[in-house]
Design an enzyme around this catalytic site. Structure first.
Site, PDB file in Angstrom:
ATOM      1  N   ALA A 155       1.038  -1.156   0.051  1.00 17.31           N
ATOM      2  CA  ALA A 155       0.014  -0.020  -0.064  1.00 17.31           C
ATOM      3  C   ALA A 155       0.848   1.138   0.131  1.00 17.31           C
ATOM      4  CB  ALA A 155      -0.689  -0.037   1.262  1.00 17.31           C
ATOM      5  N   GLU A 190      -3.158 -12.270  -3.715  1.00 21.41           N
ATOM      6  CA  GLU A 190      -4.570 -12.118  -3.680  1.00 21.41           C
ATOM      7  C   GLU A 190      -4.918 -10.644  -3.819  1.00 21.41           C
ATOM      8  OE1 GLU A 190      -4.379 -14.028  -0.296  1.00 21.41           O
ATOM      9  OE2 GLU A 190      -4.884 -15.887  -1.249  1.00 21.41           O
ATOM     10  N   ASN A 238     -10.574  -4.113  -7.610  1.00 24.57           N
ATOM     11  CA  ASN A 238      -9.323  -3.102  -7.252  1.00 24.57           C
ATOM     12  C   ASN A 238      -8.617  -3.063  -8.634  1.00 24.57           C
ATOM     13  OD1 ASN A 238      -7.044  -1.900  -6.567  1.00 24.57           O
ATOM     14  ND2 ASN A 238      -6.692  -2.801  -4.711  1.00 24.57           N
ATOM     15  N   TYR A 278      -0.465  -5.311 -11.144  1.00 23.30           N
ATOM     16  CA  TYR A 278       0.076  -6.661 -11.140  1.00 23.30           C
ATOM     17  C   TYR A 278       0.428  -7.344 -12.642  1.00 23.30           C
ATOM     18  CZ  TYR A 278      -1.148  -6.226  -6.208  1.00 23.30           C
ATOM     19  OH  TYR A 278      -1.186  -5.936  -5.001  1.00 23.30           O
TER      20      TYR A 278
HETATM   21  C1  LIG Z   1      -2.342  -0.328  -5.563  1.00 23.40           C
HETATM   22  C2  LIG Z   1      -1.440   0.664  -5.030  1.00 23.40           C
HETATM   23  C3  LIG Z   1      -0.369  -0.054  -4.251  1.00 23.40           C
HETATM   24  C4  LIG Z   1      -0.312   1.268  -6.413  1.00 23.40           C
HETATM   25  O1  LIG Z   1       0.503   2.199  -5.633  1.00 23.40           O
HETATM   26  P1  LIG Z   1       0.923   3.569  -6.572  1.00 23.40           P
HETATM   27  O2  LIG Z   1       1.913   4.108  -5.841  1.00 23.40           O
HETATM   28  O3  LIG Z   1      -0.195   4.412  -6.635  1.00 23.40           O
HETATM   29  O4  LIG Z   1       1.218   2.941  -8.065  1.00 23.40           O
HETATM   30  P2  LIG Z   1       2.222   3.449  -9.232  1.00 23.40           P
HETATM   31  O5  LIG Z   1       2.297   4.789  -9.400  1.00 23.40           O
HETATM   32  O6  LIG Z   1       3.391   2.642  -9.052  1.00 23.40           O
HETATM   33  O7  LIG Z   1       1.514   2.857 -10.471  1.00 23.40           O
HETATM   34  C5  LIG Z   1       1.687   1.401 -10.726  1.00 23.40           C
HETATM   35  C6  LIG Z   1       0.702   0.952 -11.775  1.00 23.40           C
HETATM   36  O8  LIG Z   1      -0.627   0.972 -11.228  1.00 23.40           O
HETATM   37  C7  LIG Z   1      -1.601   1.237 -12.036  1.00 23.40           C
HETATM   38  N1  LIG Z   1      -2.177   2.399 -11.593  1.00 23.40           N
HETATM   39  C8  LIG Z   1      -1.716   3.466 -10.795  1.00 23.40           C
HETATM   40  N2  LIG Z   1      -2.610   4.569 -10.530  1.00 23.40           N
HETATM   41  C9  LIG Z   1      -3.678   4.066 -11.370  1.00 23.40           C
HETATM   42  C10 LIG Z   1      -4.945   4.853 -11.747  1.00 23.40           C
HETATM   43  N3  LIG Z   1      -5.382   5.875 -10.953  1.00 23.40           N
HETATM   44  N4  LIG Z   1      -5.653   4.052 -12.340  1.00 23.40           N
HETATM   45  C11 LIG Z   1      -5.365   3.134 -13.267  1.00 23.40           C
HETATM   46  N5  LIG Z   1      -4.287   2.389 -12.773  1.00 23.40           N
HETATM   47  C12 LIG Z   1      -3.377   2.920 -12.045  1.00 23.40           C
HETATM   48  C13 LIG Z   1      -0.887   1.575 -13.422  1.00 23.40           C
HETATM   49  O9  LIG Z   1      -0.746   0.206 -14.136  1.00 23.40           O
HETATM   50  C14 LIG Z   1       0.631   2.019 -13.039  1.00 23.40           C
HETATM   51  O10 LIG Z   1       1.587   1.778 -13.906  1.00 23.40           O
HETATM   52  P3  LIG Z   1       1.704   2.856 -14.983  1.00 23.40           P
HETATM   53  O11 LIG Z   1       1.854   4.013 -14.300  1.00 23.40           O
HETATM   54  O12 LIG Z   1       2.881   2.306 -15.768  1.00 23.40           O
HETATM   55  O13 LIG Z   1       0.565   2.690 -15.953  1.00 23.40           O
HETATM   56  C15 LIG Z   1      -1.967   1.925  -4.408  1.00 23.40           C
HETATM   57  O14 LIG Z   1      -3.295   2.457  -5.236  1.00 23.40           O
HETATM   58  C16 LIG Z   1      -2.423   1.441  -2.878  1.00 23.40           C
HETATM   59  O15 LIG Z   1      -1.932   1.667  -2.093  1.00 23.40           O
HETATM   60  N6  LIG Z   1      -3.993   1.616  -2.946  1.00 23.40           N
HETATM   61  C17 LIG Z   1      -4.600   0.801  -1.998  1.00 23.40           C
HETATM   62  C18 LIG Z   1      -4.220  -0.473  -1.418  1.00 23.40           C
HETATM   63  C19 LIG Z   1      -4.338  -1.513  -2.193  1.00 23.40           C
HETATM   64  O16 LIG Z   1      -5.184  -1.598  -2.998  1.00 23.40           O
HETATM   65  N7  LIG Z   1      -3.239  -2.327  -2.272  1.00 23.40           N
HETATM   66  C20 LIG Z   1      -3.258  -3.535  -2.868  1.00 23.40           C
HETATM   67  C21 LIG Z   1      -3.886  -4.552  -2.251  1.00 23.40           C
HETATM   68  S1  LIG Z   1      -3.713  -5.962  -3.408  1.00 23.40           S
END
Ligand SMILES: CC(C)(COP(=O)(O)OP(=O)(O)OC[C@H]1O[C@@H](n2cnc3c(N)ncnc32)[C@H](O)[C@@H]1OP(=O)(O)O)[C@@H](O)C(=O)NCCC(=O)NCCS
Length: 160
Positions: free
Chosen positions: A80, A113, A118, A125
């Protein structure tokens, strides 16, 4: 682990989590999930040799990843990023660090998982090559939802 520029202009560094990170990590966890892990769960991981627990840090923890390893299998158990720091590549760097660790430990495959709804995490992933293996019905609470089980196969001899 390496540092890199973030969209905010400051360097976020990836490093192993310490006892001092547990409060901040648990706060990000509570803000990110309806069914959060407890503070104690994170505290117990800091010194667990079978676990990989890393934080992204720009002076304070911005995000974290937890993975663990048994025999030749790994599991990305949690990742996260604080809401204000999302979309800057930090989540991708955390996931990549866990996958690098899996290769270092000789894992043949890595599982995780994810909530079916999401889309952001699923896209992340998929971008790393994870493929859908199956579904655990009603796996999550708050709200109840199916989990998709994803798997990434790592080529033999890719440890580095
Ligand atoms: C999932 C999470 C960890 C991603 O972290 P992040 O730092 O925002 O992600 P990144 O900036 O590294 O982006 C990585 C990829 O995620 C996807 N992504 C990020 N933001 C996105 C958005 N707003 N819409 C769609 N895809 C998105 C894209 O594939 C992106 O790759 P790209 O920039 O090459 O297109 C974050 O959104 C989070 O903490 N979410 C809440 C907790 C959660 O759901 N954890 C996963 C549980 S399985």
């Amino acid at each position: 682990m390496t540092g890199a520029r973030t969209a905010g202009g400051r360097a976020a560094r990836l490093r192993p989590a310490t006892d001092g990170d547990v409060e901040a990590v648990a706060a990000i966890e509570r803000a990110s999930f309806g069914d959060p892990w407890s503070r104690d769960s994170f505290a117990s991981l800091v010194h667990n040799p079978d676990a990989f627990f890393a934080v992204a840090d720009d002076g304070a923890p911005l995000g974290y990843v937890v993975a663990w390893f048994v025999l030749d299998e790994g599991e990305v158990a949690n990742v996260a990023v604080a809401a204000a720091a999302r979309g800057r590549g930090i989540g991708a760097r955390l996931l990549d660090a866990a996958l690098d660790e899996a290769r270092r430990r000789g894992a043949a495959q890595v599982f995780l998982e994810v909530r079916e709804s999401n889309a952001v995490a699923r896209r992340l992933y998929e971008s790393r090559g994870f493929e859908e293996l199956g579904r655990r019905r009603r796996y999550y609470r708050a709200p109840v939802e199916d989990a998709l089980v994803l798997r990434l196969s790592l080529p033999a001899g890719a440890a580095g």
